[in-house]
Write an enzyme that holds these catalytic residues in place. Structure first.
Site, PDB file in Angstrom:
ATOM      1  N   CYS A  65      59.923   5.107  10.579  1.00  0.00           N
ATOM      2  CA  CYS A  65      60.819   4.065  11.085  1.00  0.00           C
ATOM      3  C   CYS A  65      59.980   2.821  11.316  1.00  0.00           C
ATOM      4  O   CYS A  65      58.990   2.873  12.059  1.00  0.00           O
ATOM      5  CB  CYS A  65      61.465   4.517  12.397  1.00  0.00           C
ATOM      6  SG  CYS A  65      62.471   3.247  13.210  1.00  0.00           S
ATOM      7  N   CYS A 172      62.899  -1.380   5.831  1.00  0.00           N
ATOM      8  CA  CYS A 172      63.547  -0.394   6.703  1.00  0.00           C
ATOM      9  C   CYS A 172      63.642   0.890   5.908  1.00  0.00           C
ATOM     10  O   CYS A 172      64.035   0.866   4.728  1.00  0.00           O
ATOM     11  CB  CYS A 172      64.937  -0.869   7.134  1.00  0.00           C
ATOM     12  SG  CYS A 172      65.927   0.379   8.002  1.00  0.00           S
TER      13      CYS A 172
END
Length: 256
Positions: A65, A172
């Site tokens: 992440c 992302c």
């Protein structure tokens, strides 16, 4: 670990390098999204996700992440290392810029324009022309496998991407699950293919290095896949099976 199914890209990359690896996928659907949270709140959530993963005694923890890597790596490393190496995720700006550009960085609105991302551009992009492209709603749409919302979010980001871009950084981890659709949206007719740069393969390779392991794609596949959703053992979410990475993991090993 990740807030949601963005971790599938890194998990699938590990599976391709070492089919025999036992995998623990720890995410936080109860706390999604992580992006709008304060750094302290995010750190609390990330530590909870990491602790339940660490209870399974892993050889390494991949923080799959970008947002958590920005804000929580020091806390995670302080608690888990040296017994469990912690590998963060950094946008692949350096390899994207190595091609000469121009480059676009697709990221969440919270990351776009942030001091962290601007610092990476300054340190690794050199004189290459870089455009930061915010992608509101794209991570959530991918998380819920909402096809129409994914298409709308990608189209909106593509409209902000200069037509002469030669490389797109996927800032992302969720975006890597729809990389093919992003490539199609930014590819101008009659020009060489736009290069996409995710982080999953590099993160998987780094995890092997940190554990002293080596790639062996021919190894006998493991039957050990554990899925943890906000600390609860569960099956792989149905939305995960929408993506090739999720299907790879489901086919390689039954969930439990």
């Amino acid at each position: 670990m990740d807030s949601g199914i963005g971790l599938l890209a890194a998990a699938a990359a590990v599976r391709r390098l070492r089919p025999d690896a036992a995998l623990v996928l720890s995410s936080d659907p109860d706390g999604m999204p992580w992006g709008p949270r304060t750094p302290d709140d995010l750190t609390t959530r990330a530590l909870a996700v990491a602790r339940v993963a660490a209870s399974h005694r892993p050889d390494a923890l991949i923080v799959a992440c970008n947002t958590a890597s920005v804000h929580t790596l020091p806390a995670l490393r302080a608690e888990l290392e040296p017994s469990v190496p912690v590998i963060g995720t950094v946008p692949a700006i350096k390899p994207a810029a190595a091609g000469g550009g121009p480059v676009a960085i697709w990221a969440t609105p919270a990351t776009t324009g942030s001091p962290y991302q601007r610092g990476l551009i300054r340190d690794f992009a050199g004189s290459v022309d870089v455009t930061e492209v915010p992608c509101p709603g794209l991570a959530d749409a991918v998380q819920h496998a909402d096809e129409d919302a994914v298409d709308r979010a990608i189209a909106a980001a593509a409209a902000l991407t200069p037509p002469d871009v030669r490389a797109v950084v996927l800032g992302c981890t969720h975006y890597e699950l729809v990389a093919g659709r992003i490539r199609a949206a930014v590819q101008p007719a009659g020009l060489p293919p736009v290069q996409l740069h995710g982080s999953a393969d590099a993160v998987a390779a780094q995890a092997l290095r940190r554990t002293g392991a080596h790639a062996d794609p021919t190894a006998t596949p493991s039957s050990d896949l554990t899925v943890l959703l906000s600390g609860r053992e569960a099956e792989l979410p149905v939305a995960a099976l929408t993506y090739a990475e999720g299907r790879l993991l489901a086919a390689a090993a039954p969930t439990h």
